[in-house]
Design an enzyme around this catalytic site. Structure first.
Site, PDB file in Angstrom:
ATOM      1  N   ASP A  60      -1.425  -2.674  -5.579  1.00 39.23           N
ATOM      2  CA  ASP A  60      -0.297  -1.957  -6.192  1.00 39.23           C
ATOM      3  C   ASP A  60       1.047  -2.434  -5.651  1.00 39.23           C
ATOM      4  O   ASP A  60       2.075  -2.255  -6.307  1.00 39.23           O
ATOM      5  CB  ASP A  60      -0.427  -0.445  -5.948  1.00 39.23           C
ATOM      6  N   GLN A  76     -12.545   6.704  -4.672  1.00 40.47           N
ATOM      7  CA  GLN A  76     -11.990   5.933  -3.541  1.00 40.47           C
ATOM      8  C   GLN A  76     -12.334   6.560  -2.198  1.00 40.47           C
ATOM      9  O   GLN A  76     -12.467   5.869  -1.199  1.00 40.47           O
ATOM     10  CB  GLN A  76     -10.462   5.878  -3.644  1.00 40.47           C
ATOM     11  N   TYR A 127     -10.172  13.762 -23.296  1.00 38.91           N
ATOM     12  CA  TYR A 127      -8.817  14.287 -23.476  1.00 38.91           C
ATOM     13  C   TYR A 127      -8.860  15.547 -24.336  1.00 38.91           C
ATOM     14  O   TYR A 127      -9.475  15.560 -25.404  1.00 38.91           O
ATOM     15  CB  TYR A 127      -7.934  13.263 -24.200  1.00 38.91           C
ATOM     16  N   GLU A 149      -2.301   1.388   8.931  1.00 42.50           N
ATOM     17  CA  GLU A 149      -2.267   2.357   7.829  1.00 42.50           C
ATOM     18  C   GLU A 149      -1.578   3.608   8.337  1.00 42.50           C
ATOM     19  O   GLU A 149      -1.984   4.178   9.352  1.00 42.50           O
ATOM     20  CB  GLU A 149      -3.695   2.660   7.359  1.00 42.50           C
TER      21      GLU A 149
HETATM   22  C1  LIG Z   1      -5.212   9.478 -11.143  1.00 43.03           C
HETATM   23  C2  LIG Z   1      -5.440   8.022 -10.878  1.00 43.03           C
HETATM   24  C3  LIG Z   1      -6.552   7.449 -11.409  1.00 43.03           C
HETATM   25  C4  LIG Z   1      -6.779   6.118 -11.176  1.00 43.03           C
HETATM   26  N1  LIG Z   1      -7.894   5.554 -11.721  1.00 43.03           N
HETATM   27  C5  LIG Z   1      -8.181   4.257 -11.466  1.00 43.03           C
HETATM   28  C6  LIG Z   1      -9.407   3.629 -11.926  1.00 43.03           C
HETATM   29  O1  LIG Z   1     -10.223   4.247 -12.612  1.00 43.03           O
HETATM   30  N2  LIG Z   1      -9.651   2.360 -11.566  1.00 43.03           N
HETATM   31  C7  LIG Z   1      -8.762   1.628 -10.825  1.00 43.03           C
HETATM   32  O2  LIG Z   1      -9.055   0.458 -10.543  1.00 43.03           O
HETATM   33  N3  LIG Z   1      -7.596   2.184 -10.390  1.00 43.03           N
HETATM   34  C8  LIG Z   1      -7.284   3.471 -10.680  1.00 43.03           C
HETATM   35  N4  LIG Z   1      -6.141   4.047 -10.195  1.00 43.03           N
HETATM   36  C9  LIG Z   1      -5.211   3.235  -9.433  1.00 43.03           C
HETATM   37  C10 LIG Z   1      -5.637   3.094  -8.012  1.00 43.03           C
HETATM   38  O3  LIG Z   1      -5.734   4.348  -7.354  1.00 43.03           O
HETATM   39  C11 LIG Z   1      -4.662   2.201  -7.294  1.00 43.03           C
HETATM   40  O4  LIG Z   1      -4.452   1.049  -8.101  1.00 43.03           O
HETATM   41  C12 LIG Z   1      -5.210   1.783  -5.957  1.00 43.03           C
HETATM   42  O5  LIG Z   1      -5.308   2.852  -5.061  1.00 43.03           O
HETATM   43  C13 LIG Z   1      -4.299   0.721  -5.355  1.00 43.03           C
HETATM   44  O6  LIG Z   1      -4.815   0.341  -4.141  1.00 43.03           O
HETATM   45  P1  LIG Z   1      -3.859  -0.270  -3.036  1.00 43.03           P
HETATM   46  O7  LIG Z   1      -4.731  -0.448  -1.833  1.00 43.03           O
HETATM   47  O8  LIG Z   1      -3.129  -1.434  -3.578  1.00 43.03           O
HETATM   48  O9  LIG Z   1      -2.748   0.836  -2.782  1.00 43.03           O
HETATM   49  P2  LIG Z   1      -2.911   2.309  -2.230  1.00 43.03           P
HETATM   50  O10 LIG Z   1      -4.223   2.896  -2.545  1.00 43.03           O
HETATM   51  O11 LIG Z   1      -1.689   3.026  -2.682  1.00 43.03           O
HETATM   52  O12 LIG Z   1      -2.869   2.106  -0.673  1.00 43.03           O
HETATM   53  C14 LIG Z   1      -1.689   1.707  -0.011  1.00 43.03           C
HETATM   54  C15 LIG Z   1      -1.761   2.251   1.389  1.00 43.03           C
HETATM   55  O13 LIG Z   1      -0.669   1.731   2.142  1.00 43.03           O
HETATM   56  C16 LIG Z   1      -0.234   2.740   3.032  1.00 43.03           C
HETATM   57  N5  LIG Z   1       1.140   2.420   3.437  1.00 43.03           N
HETATM   58  C17 LIG Z   1       2.251   2.442   2.667  1.00 43.03           C
HETATM   59  N6  LIG Z   1       3.322   2.048   3.396  1.00 43.03           N
HETATM   60  C18 LIG Z   1       2.876   1.755   4.640  1.00 43.03           C
HETATM   61  C19 LIG Z   1       3.495   1.299   5.833  1.00 43.03           C
HETATM   62  N7  LIG Z   1       4.816   1.058   5.890  1.00 43.03           N
HETATM   63  N8  LIG Z   1       2.736   1.100   6.929  1.00 43.03           N
HETATM   64  C20 LIG Z   1       1.391   1.356   6.898  1.00 43.03           C
HETATM   65  N9  LIG Z   1       0.750   1.812   5.789  1.00 43.03           N
HETATM   66  C21 LIG Z   1       1.486   1.993   4.669  1.00 43.03           C
HETATM   67  C22 LIG Z   1      -0.359   4.019   2.245  1.00 43.03           C
HETATM   68  O14 LIG Z   1      -0.476   5.139   3.081  1.00 43.03           O
HETATM   69  C23 LIG Z   1      -1.635   3.764   1.444  1.00 43.03           C
HETATM   70  O15 LIG Z   1      -2.782   4.307   2.046  1.00 43.03           O
HETATM   71  C24 LIG Z   1      -5.874   5.369 -10.400  1.00 43.03           C
HETATM   72  C25 LIG Z   1      -4.752   5.966  -9.855  1.00 43.03           C
HETATM   73  C26 LIG Z   1      -4.521   7.271 -10.088  1.00 43.03           C
HETATM   74  C27 LIG Z   1      -3.313   7.911  -9.495  1.00 43.03           C
END
Ligand SMILES: Cc1cc2nc3c(=O)[nH]c(=O)nc-3n(C[C@H](O)[C@H](O)[C@H](O)COP(=O)(O)OP(=O)(O)OC[C@H]3O[C@@H](n4cnc5c(N)ncnc54)[C@H](O)[C@@H]3O)c2cc1C
Length: 545
Positions: A305, A117, A221, A35
């Site tokens: 994501d 989170q 909202y 990470e």
């Molecule tokens: C305002 C907001 C509200 C939200 N509300 C909700 C909700 O209510 N419920 C819900 O389910 N989702 C919600 N989401 C979406 C949610 O935050 C994301 O879908 C979630 O964080 C995705 O998780 P992830 O682990 O796939 O990606 P991320 O959380 O984006 O984690 C990816 C990680 O990979 C790391 N990374 C990237 N590239 C590299 C690399 N080359 N080498 C090493 N590390 C790397 C990054 O630093 C990051 O920490 C919300 C998002 C936002 C912005």
């Protein structure tokens, strides 16, 4: 020479990467996670964990640890739904724009909860580490290439610049929407792209808590500031999160949003010029809808994501990604431990791409409805949150179900149909109250009643499992079984009659069922052999499915 040799390398330590590490370690698979940030998220971001997600943590032995993170009693907030008014001060006149149906004790042993989170990522990292995951914060993946025998990756320590070479059997890319791994693999994404730009403003305000303390809602909202400002309740209020939209096409840039301007937006949205506001952080982000074309490229899997992004409406993002991790972890474990056939890994894309696409479509529809530009078709196509999060169906070579069924049904149907999450029934086991969901984790499970006819199924399943080298457990349910249903008849819940049988995968998804008894052992063997082999990836799907 490689610095590290590991079965599974996980890139990204957000909710999805950390869940992959936790689930994999729980399945006995060694993982290394890189990470690039120095630690877990310091901001709450995704605030809602859904019942199905909590079931997954519960099955992984983490239920109470995660439940303990709930902010207050958040269920009434979910019951309050999504509301809207001109200002937060006009909360008494707010109209409800969405009120999703919720889980309940007859649907799930768990229930939704509010928790940012920042809280649950910390616990996931601790637990995965305690189970042996090699978690390296401050380490960024920079290179990746694969060959038929494995994947070689290069990661760079952010502080020292030292490079580490990692050789892994498989890689899980959980590195978020701007995924480095997806870019290195050249996997395109399809969808609407950016649908809005928003700014998450984290702030303290005692006055706002006084204003809203008797009101429960998921999101509120307010339209007064000239842009729709959503205020989240599920994070709690220290800090609050408000997310106004901004408009790059009109020349607006994130840096234009000074602390003073953000405080002004919140005061205007609140309808109180003298509201106390202390800004903690401001994070610009894009609400986008994009789904990767493939979730698997040979030995590399995209999850969370990195695979699919959708606007946050519905709160599906982190939850869907954690479901990806859950789906993938048992399959990787089965293949690495010699219990699953290679075809099992193909079912990850087959199952999760369909679900990720359906979630993305549902999030987009909710976004249009909330922002007031939905078409009639959008409104017709929207299904209840509980169906999106708990009621989705798989149609893959691992489940004995017709191909190309719609992923989502208009009504929630958890009735034991192959490809759906097994129904939840409360059971008594040696004086302990458990859910059927608690029966599923690392083995395939065959459920029958105690009738003589049902014994053929259990005998046949054990014999086929031995032949294929699978781990299988059989359970007898009923008033005179080892598991005694408490709240309803299990056979009716699973859609089988006396002497029928149900095969459930380790991820609690029904693989196959026979509503009726097998005539004899030979017939039971013939039918179970195909279904069990397919469930474990040892047999191709029948032609034409
Ligand atoms: C305002 C907001 C509200 C939200 N509300 C909700 C909700 O209510 N419920 C819900 O389910 N989702 C919600 N989401 C979406 C949610 O935050 C994301 O879908 C979630 O964080 C995705 O998780 P992830 O682990 O796939 O990606 P991320 O959380 O984006 O984690 C990816 C990680 O990979 C790391 N990374 C990237 N590239 C590299 C690399 N080359 N080498 C090493 N590390 C790397 C990054 O630093 C990051 O920490 C919300 C998002 C936002 C912005």
């Amino acid at each position: 020479m490689h610095d590290v040799r590991v079965p599974v390398l996980i890139v990204g330590g957000g909710p999805v990467g950390l869940s992959t590490a936790l689930f994999s370690q729980r399945h006995g698979v060694g993982t290394m996670l890189v990470e690039k940030r120095d630690g877990t998220s310091t901001l709450p971001r995704a605030p809602g964990l859904q019942a199905r997600t909590l079931e997954m943590f519960r099955s992984a032995g983490l239920g109470p640890d995660i439940r303990a993170l709930e902010i207050g009693d958040s269920h009434p907030d979910f019951e309050g739904g999504i509301i809207q008014a001109e200002t937060f001060a006009q909360v008494a006149e707010a109209v409800t724009v969405e009120r999703p149906s919720l889980d309940g004790p007859s649907i799930s042993p768990e229930r939704v909860m509010g928790c940012g989170q920042d809280r649950y990522e910390r616990v996931l990292a601790e637990k995965a580490g305690a189970l042996g995951a090699d978690i390296r914060f401050g380490t960024k993946l920079v290179e990746l290439r694969q060959d038929p025998d494995g994947v070689t990756a290069v990661a760079e320590e952010q502080h020292s610049g030292r490079r580490i070479t990692v050789r892994a059997d498989y890689v899980v890319a959980a590195d978020g929407t701007n995924s480095t791994v997806r870019a290195l693999l050249g996997v395109p994404r399809h969808g609407r792209g950016t649908v809005f730009d928003a700014l998450s403003i984290y702030f303290h305000s005692n006055d706002l808590e006084m204003l809203l303390k008797d009101h429960r809602f998921i999101l509120f909202y307010a339209s007064a500031s000239g842009t729709l400002t959503g205020l989240s309740r599920l994070h709690g209020c220290s800090p609050w999160l408000a997310a106004p939209l901004y408009h790059p096409d009109q020349g607006e840039k994130p840096e234009d949003f000074t602390d003073e301007r953000c405080a002004q937006i919140i005061r205007t949205a609140a309808g109180r010029a003298d509201l106390d506001v202390e800004i903690v952080a401001k994070i610009p982000w894009e609400g986008a809808q994009l789904v990767a074309e493939r979730f698997r490229v040979d030995r590399v899997f995209l999850a969370g994501d990195a695979a699919h992004v959708h606007p946050p409406a519905g709160g599906f993002g982190a939850n869907t990604g954690i479901h990806d991790a859950h789906n993938l972890s048992w399959k990787l474990a089965a293949v690495l431990q010699g219990r699953g056939g290679a075809a099992l890994l193909d079912t990850y894309h087959e199952e999760r791409h369909a679900v990720g696409s359906a979630m993305a479509a549902q999030a987009l529809v909710r976004n249009r409805i909330r922002h007031g530009y939905a078409t009639d078709e959008d409104k017709r196509s929207m299904v209840d949150d509980i169906i999106v999060t708990l009621g989705y169906r798989y149609s893959s070579s691992s489940v004995s179900a017709p191909a190309d069924r719609p992923v989502l049904t208009p009504e929630l149907r958890l009735e034991g149909e192959p490809g759906t999450r097994a129904p939840h029934v409360w059971l008594e086991r040696d004086g302990e109250r458990i859910s059927t969901i608690d029966l599923f984790w690392d083995d395939h499970v065959l459920l029958t009643d105690s009738s003589p006819a049902a014994r053929h199924w259990a005998q046949a399943a054990r014999s086929v499992a031995d032949e294929l080298g699978l781990s299988l457990r059989t359970h007898v349910l009923g008033p005179d079984g080892e598991l005694v249903p408490q709240d309803r008849d299990w056979a009716q819940a699973f859609g089988v009659h006396e002497g029928g049988a149900v095969l459930v995968r380790p991820d609690a998804m029904v693989a196959w069922r026979s509503p009726h008894p097998a005539g004899d052992l030979a017939q039971a063997l013939a039918r179970i052999r195909t279904s069990l082999a397919r469930a474990a990836g040892h047999a191709p799907a029948p032609a034409g499915r």
